[in-house]
Design an enzyme around this catalytic site. Structure first.
Site, PDB file in Angstrom:
ATOM      1  N   ARG A 263     -71.067 -12.779   0.567  1.00 38.02           N
ATOM      2  CA  ARG A 263     -69.851 -13.571   0.726  1.00 38.02           C
ATOM      3  C   ARG A 263     -70.137 -14.683   1.734  1.00 38.02           C
ATOM      4  O   ARG A 263     -70.812 -14.458   2.749  1.00 38.02           O
ATOM      5  CB  ARG A 263     -68.690 -12.702   1.226  1.00 38.02           C
ATOM      6  CG  ARG A 263     -68.114 -11.765   0.172  1.00 38.02           C
ATOM      7  CD  ARG A 263     -67.427 -12.511  -0.972  1.00 38.02           C
ATOM      8  NE  ARG A 263     -66.800 -11.652  -1.958  1.00 38.02           N
ATOM      9  CZ  ARG A 263     -67.330 -11.319  -3.131  1.00 38.02           C
ATOM     10  NH1 ARG A 263     -68.525 -11.757  -3.478  1.00 38.02           N
ATOM     11  NH2 ARG A 263     -66.670 -10.556  -3.982  1.00 38.02           N
TER      12      ARG A 263
ATOM     13  N   HIS B  65     -71.410 -19.522  -7.085  1.00 36.74           N
ATOM     14  CA  HIS B  65     -70.944 -18.112  -7.129  1.00 36.74           C
ATOM     15  C   HIS B  65     -71.067 -17.532  -8.550  1.00 36.74           C
ATOM     16  O   HIS B  65     -70.067 -17.266  -9.215  1.00 36.74           O
ATOM     17  CB  HIS B  65     -69.497 -17.992  -6.626  1.00 36.74           C
ATOM     18  CG  HIS B  65     -69.152 -16.584  -6.217  1.00 36.74           C
ATOM     19  ND1 HIS B  65     -68.256 -16.288  -5.232  1.00 36.74           N
ATOM     20  CD2 HIS B  65     -69.581 -15.384  -6.681  1.00 36.74           C
ATOM     21  CE1 HIS B  65     -68.145 -14.966  -5.099  1.00 36.74           C
ATOM     22  NE2 HIS B  65     -68.940 -14.397  -5.984  1.00 36.74           N
TER      23      HIS B  65
ATOM     24  N   GLU C 105     -64.515 -21.615  -1.253  1.00 39.21           N
ATOM     25  CA  GLU C 105     -64.897 -21.799  -2.656  1.00 39.21           C
ATOM     26  C   GLU C 105     -63.664 -22.184  -3.467  1.00 39.21           C
ATOM     27  O   GLU C 105     -62.581 -21.699  -3.172  1.00 39.21           O
ATOM     28  CB  GLU C 105     -65.493 -20.504  -3.204  1.00 39.21           C
ATOM     29  CG  GLU C 105     -66.762 -20.084  -2.471  1.00 39.21           C
ATOM     30  CD  GLU C 105     -67.370 -18.774  -2.988  1.00 39.21           C
ATOM     31  OE1 GLU C 105     -66.946 -18.299  -4.059  1.00 39.21           O
ATOM     32  OE2 GLU C 105     -68.253 -18.250  -2.314  1.00 39.21           O
TER      33      GLU C 105
HETATM   34  C1  DGY Z   1     -68.143  -9.670  -7.272  1.00 36.25           C
HETATM   35  O1  DGY Z   1     -67.989  -8.990  -8.285  1.00 36.25           O
HETATM   36  O2  DGY Z   1     -67.704  -9.331  -6.171  1.00 36.25           O
HETATM   37  C2  DGY Z   1     -68.915 -10.932  -7.425  1.00 36.25           C
HETATM   38  O3  DGY Z   1     -69.136 -11.590  -6.241  1.00 36.25           O
HETATM   39  C3  DGY Z   1     -68.178 -11.838  -8.370  1.00 36.25           C
HETATM   40  O4  DGY Z   1     -67.003 -12.261  -7.742  1.00 36.25           O
END
Ligand code: DGY
Length: 324
Positions: free
Chosen positions: A237, A284, A266
């Site tokens: 993240r 992402h 984002e």
């Molecule tokens: C998740 O599944 O957490 C990935 O980062 C996609 O958002």
């Protein structure tokens, strides 16, 4: 009477159709105006929500009096205020496992991409710059045989470690809250403190979930502990890294480069990162393959359906609220 399901991000027609057999399904449609307004209007009637990429907590859900479950089409659940869900008795489900290998593939794409400068060299070649044999100014860094430091050796971290150790002959180091004896045995992985790992690794790969403890885990001090030849890889993240400090470290040579899939904010419309050739920036897409997104959608549908029909869902994030 059928219960009502409200989608808070895109739902494929196939997903909507699967749900329609058992539930009234509402999918906000951008062609019919503001999505958030449509979502808020439908919320008081919703028993279940499904989607990804929307922050949901007290401010957003106060009017959702009938809400029983939120099914997230993601493994990470930092967008949700779990304490508030617990207070309200709202079940939260996620989609673990099905995206592990795909996300690890992208982890390796970032490692390879920034070490071998693939995006930079692709742009350079297409711009017509290839007039003579490439010289040292465009050389990359080796990956095989180097030291791979994984911060957060969970399922995805372990899958990246496996690729590194077994595919590329890398020494794996890891830092985290607990020792992983099975992976130490399988991969020869060695446990380190975060500081030691930062100092010893050629590739530092961040795989921790976002929490109070991991927010801004990597800042100026930590970047300075890394080797000037090392790369930072983040596909966990964005807020795990102080992005301003990273931009500074990439600009002044504190570290060699970074491979990034996630950001403090984002989507990333504009950023000083875009001007840095040693920053490889992806939007992402860790789990974004057709096969994996379909598997995630199916898993989320199964979780939602089970919860609304009174069966314990497979991937309950907050089991304490489940009274079934
Ligand atoms: C998740 O599944 O957490 C990935 O980062 C996609 O958002």
């Amino acid at each position: 009477m059928k219960k009502t399901v409200l989608a808070f991000s895109r739902l494929t027609p196939a997903m909507a159709e699967r749900l329609q057999a058992d539930f009234n399904v509402i999918v906000p449609n951008p062609k019919q105006g503001d999505i958030t307004a449509q979502f808020n209007e439908a919320l008081p009637e919703a028993h279940g929500l499904i989607g990804a990429g929307r922050k949901l907590g007290r401010a957003q859900l106060e009017g959702a009096a009938k809400l029983e479950v939120v099914s997230s089409v993601s493994v990470g659940y930092d967008n949700y205020d779990v304490d508030y869900f617990n207070e309200r008795g709202i079940a939260l489900t996620n989609t673990p496992d099905v995206l592990t290998e795909t996300t690890a593939d992208l982890g390796f794409a970032l490692i390879m991409g920034c070490a071998r400068r693939t995006a930079e060299l692709d742009a350079w070649t297409k711009a017509g710059n290839w007039q003579a044999t490439v010289g040292p100014a465009l050389f990359g860094s080796d990956v095989h045989g180097k030291t791979l430091g994984i911060v957060g050796l969970g399922n995805i971290g372990a899958a990246i470690a496996r690729r590194g150790a077994l595919g590329f002959g890398m020494q794996v180091l890891y830092a985290g809250n607990s020792r992983k004896p099975a992976l130490e045995q399988e991969l020869g992985a060695q446990f380190r403190s975060l500081e030691q790992l930062l100092g010893e690794s050629d590739f530092v790969c961040l795989m921790v979930p976002l929490s109070q403890a991991t927010r801004q885990l990597i800042g100026t001090r930590e970047l300075k502990l890394m080797k000037p030849s090392a790369f930072l890889i983040n596909l966990s993240r964005g807020p795990v890294v102080d992005e301003g400090a990273l931009i500074q470290a990439l600009s002044d040579g504190t570290i060699r480069g970074a491979g990034l899939d996630v950001y403090e904010k984002e989507p990333l419309g504009q950023s000083p990162l875009f001007a840095l050739p040693n920053a490889l920036t992806l939007p992402h897409v860790g789990s974004a393959t057709a096969q994996t997104r379909e598997a995630m959608a199916n898993r989320a549908l199964d979780n939602l359906r089970a919860a609304l029909l009174g069966e314990r869902p497979r991937d309950l994030v907050n089991p304490q609220v489940w009274k079934g």
